[in-house]
Scaffold this motif. Structure first.
Motif, mmCIF file in Angstrom:
data_model
loop_
_atom_site.group_PDB
_atom_site.id
_atom_site.type_symbol
_atom_site.label_atom_id
_atom_site.label_comp_id
_atom_site.label_asym_id
_atom_site.label_seq_id
_atom_site.Cartn_x
_atom_site.Cartn_y
_atom_site.Cartn_z
ATOM 1 N N ALA A 131 2.601 10.837 -14.239
ATOM 2 C CA ALA A 131 1.254 10.770 -13.413
ATOM 3 C C ALA A 131 1.482 10.131 -12.249
ATOM 4 O O ALA A 131 0.939 10.193 -11.185
ATOM 5 N N ALA A 132 2.543 9.268 -12.141
ATOM 6 C CA ALA A 132 2.985 8.620 -10.985
ATOM 7 C C ALA A 132 3.338 9.566 -9.951
ATOM 8 O O ALA A 132 3.226 9.381 -8.569
ATOM 9 N N LEU A 133 4.223 10.478 -10.262
ATOM 10 C CA LEU A 133 4.779 11.488 -9.155
ATOM 11 C C LEU A 133 3.580 12.320 -8.773
ATOM 12 O O LEU A 133 3.754 12.709 -7.614
ATOM 13 N N ALA A 134 2.786 12.729 -9.866
ATOM 14 C CA ALA A 134 1.715 13.573 -9.494
ATOM 15 C C ALA A 134 0.736 12.892 -8.206
ATOM 16 O O ALA A 134 0.471 13.673 -7.439
ATOM 17 N N HIS A 135 0.524 11.583 -8.388
ATOM 18 C CA HIS A 135 -0.093 10.853 -7.314
ATOM 19 C C HIS A 135 0.710 10.773 -6.233
ATOM 20 O O HIS A 135 0.147 10.961 -5.028
ATOM 21 N N GLN A 136 1.896 10.856 -6.204
ATOM 22 C CA GLN A 136 2.689 10.733 -5.036
ATOM 23 C C GLN A 136 2.498 12.107 -4.250
ATOM 24 O O GLN A 136 2.267 12.191 -3.124
ATOM 25 N N PHE A 137 2.724 13.376 -4.976
ATOM 26 C CA PHE A 137 2.364 14.643 -4.550
ATOM 27 C C PHE A 137 1.073 14.656 -3.840
ATOM 28 O O PHE A 137 1.069 14.959 -2.570
ATOM 29 N N ALA A 138 -0.296 14.268 -4.623
ATOM 30 C CA ALA A 138 -1.234 14.216 -3.723
ATOM 31 C C ALA A 138 -1.473 13.466 -2.689
ATOM 32 O O ALA A 138 -2.029 13.972 -1.532
ATOM 33 N N THR A 139 -0.793 12.245 -2.774
ATOM 34 C CA THR A 139 -0.915 11.287 -1.318
ATOM 35 C C THR A 139 -0.233 12.009 -0.326
ATOM 36 O O THR A 139 -0.674 11.984 0.894
ATOM 37 N N PHE A 140 1.086 12.569 -0.579
ATOM 38 C CA PHE A 140 1.397 13.220 0.436
ATOM 39 C C PHE A 140 0.988 14.301 1.275
ATOM 40 O O PHE A 140 0.909 14.288 2.381
ATOM 41 N N PHE A 141 0.404 15.135 0.096
ATOM 42 C CA PHE A 141 -0.315 16.470 0.830
ATOM 43 C C PHE A 141 -1.428 15.806 1.567
ATOM 44 O O PHE A 141 -1.726 16.352 2.659
ATOM 45 N N ARG A 142 -2.225 14.867 1.239
ATOM 46 C CA ARG A 142 -3.416 14.260 1.859
ATOM 47 C C ARG A 142 -3.256 13.600 2.998
ATOM 48 O O ARG A 142 -3.882 13.584 4.159
ATOM 49 N N GLU A 143 -2.095 12.485 3.121
ATOM 50 C CA GLU A 143 -1.834 11.501 4.009
ATOM 51 C C GLU A 143 -0.567 11.608 4.607
ATOM 52 O O GLU A 143 -0.060 10.661 5.405
ATOM 53 N N ARG A 144 0.387 12.323 4.302
ATOM 54 C CA ARG A 144 1.683 12.716 4.403
ATOM 55 C C ARG A 144 2.542 11.173 4.447
ATOM 56 O O ARG A 144 3.591 11.144 5.055
ATOM 57 N N ARG A 145 2.233 10.630 3.365
ATOM 58 C CA ARG A 145 2.914 9.567 2.808
ATOM 59 C C ARG A 145 3.148 9.538 1.253
ATOM 60 O O ARG A 145 2.315 10.145 0.646
ATOM 61 N N ILE A 146 3.792 8.709 0.511
ATOM 62 C CA ILE A 146 4.036 8.577 -0.787
ATOM 63 C C ILE A 146 3.511 7.464 -1.362
ATOM 64 O O ILE A 146 3.453 7.207 -2.584
ATOM 65 N N ALA A 147 3.245 6.463 -0.700
ATOM 66 C CA ALA A 147 2.626 4.902 -1.267
ATOM 67 C C ALA A 147 1.831 4.405 -0.042
ATOM 68 O O ALA A 147 1.846 4.697 1.209
ATOM 69 N N HIS A 176 15.405 5.564 -9.749
ATOM 70 C CA HIS A 176 15.080 4.223 -9.170
ATOM 71 C C HIS A 176 14.205 4.376 -7.830
ATOM 72 O O HIS A 176 14.898 4.936 -6.938
ATOM 73 N N PHE A 177 12.724 4.193 -7.751
ATOM 74 C CA PHE A 177 12.178 4.332 -6.689
ATOM 75 C C PHE A 177 11.989 3.013 -5.995
ATOM 76 O O PHE A 177 12.310 1.805 -6.639
ATOM 77 N N PRO A 178 11.460 2.707 -4.758
ATOM 78 C CA PRO A 178 11.272 1.641 -3.913
ATOM 79 C C PRO A 178 10.461 0.426 -4.816
ATOM 80 O O PRO A 178 10.642 -0.551 -4.645
ATOM 81 N N ASP A 179 9.403 1.277 -5.607
ATOM 82 C CA ASP A 179 8.348 0.367 -6.090
ATOM 83 C C ASP A 179 8.936 0.075 -7.597
ATOM 84 O O ASP A 179 8.046 -0.256 -8.577
ATOM 85 N N GLY A 180 10.140 0.542 -8.192
ATOM 86 C CA GLY A 180 10.465 0.422 -9.530
ATOM 87 C C GLY A 180 10.887 1.617 -10.109
ATOM 88 O O GLY A 180 11.060 2.767 -9.503
ATOM 89 N N PRO A 181 11.319 1.443 -11.442
ATOM 90 C CA PRO A 181 12.000 2.400 -12.184
ATOM 91 C C PRO A 181 10.869 3.506 -12.741
ATOM 92 O O PRO A 181 9.905 3.000 -13.110
#
Length: 227
Positions: free
Chosen positions: A211-227, A123-128
């Protein structure tokens, strides 16, 4: 952006010809994100010269426990702290999730509730989200300053965010169904209770949110956030 992969374990020899090592799995997971990768096998004592050797760091899973006495674990913990100090973003998965927490003052234990294997709902903030799991160890006390951003019925601290420094998750978005079935045969028998292995076999094939977690990882690397 150049990502250094810190490989903390080896895939079972019977599975590596088909699936590759853990570095190869993360390259596939992150394909299309525009990153380049270099892998250091820290489990074999191969370390980067410094955190500045890459723009960001990804720490893989392992069959080892973060609390075990291996010669490569203390230098890995120090590398994590040095990367925090050098302001290099870190992503950790399973063992990587646990070793970051331990390095920063949290607690990792062999969970008395047993194992979690196969597809699990987190369960993540934006859903399961449904992601593969394969672990008994888990973070039982988060470090000071870390934010728990995902949990499951089995794992309280399933994802931890260290604001602008690190992001880590307990499940394995890099594991596909075939690899989990292979783990059941090569590492599960005689270790994980048979009933759990059978349940994992029955649920493998469920739609996954890798794919959603891969996008989280990429966003964190680039922008230091997960959403």
């Amino acid at each position: 952006m150049h990502i250094g992969i810190l490989k903390t374990g080896h895939t079972p020899p019977d599975l590596e010809p088909e699936h590759g090592d853990y570095g190869a799995m993360f390259r596939r997971l992150m394909a299309g994100e525009g990153f380049s990768f270099t892998t250091w096998s820290v489990v074999d004592g191969e370390f980067p010269d410094s955190p500045e050797a890459a723009d960001g760091w990804l720490i893989t899973g392992s069959r080892h426990g973060a609390y075990e006495d291996h010669p490569w674990i203390p230098p890995l913990e120090q590398f994590i702290r040095d990367a925090f100090e050098a302001d290099r973003p870190i992503v950790g998965v399973c063992f990587g999730h646990q070793i970051i927490a331990q390095a920063m003052g949290g607690k990792v234990e062999k969970f008395p509730g047993g194992w979690s294997v196969g597809p699990q709902v987190y369960h993540f903030p934006d859903g399961p989200r449904t992601v593969q799991a394969w672990h008994q160890d888990q973070v039982t006390q988060a470090p000071e300053g870390a934010q728990t951003v995902a949990s499951s019925v089995f794992c309280t601290h399933a994802a931890l965010l260290y604001p602008r420094k690190a992001y880590s998750v307990q499940p394995h978005p890099e594991f596909d169904d075939a690899f989990v079935l292979g783990l059941i045969e090569t590492r599960g028998k005689g270790v994980v209770p048979d009933a759990q292995l059978e349940q994992a076999r029955d649920t493998v094939g469920a739609p996954l949110d890798d794919a959603a977690l891969a996008h989280q990882f990429a966003t964190f690397f680039r922008e230091r956030r997960i959403a």
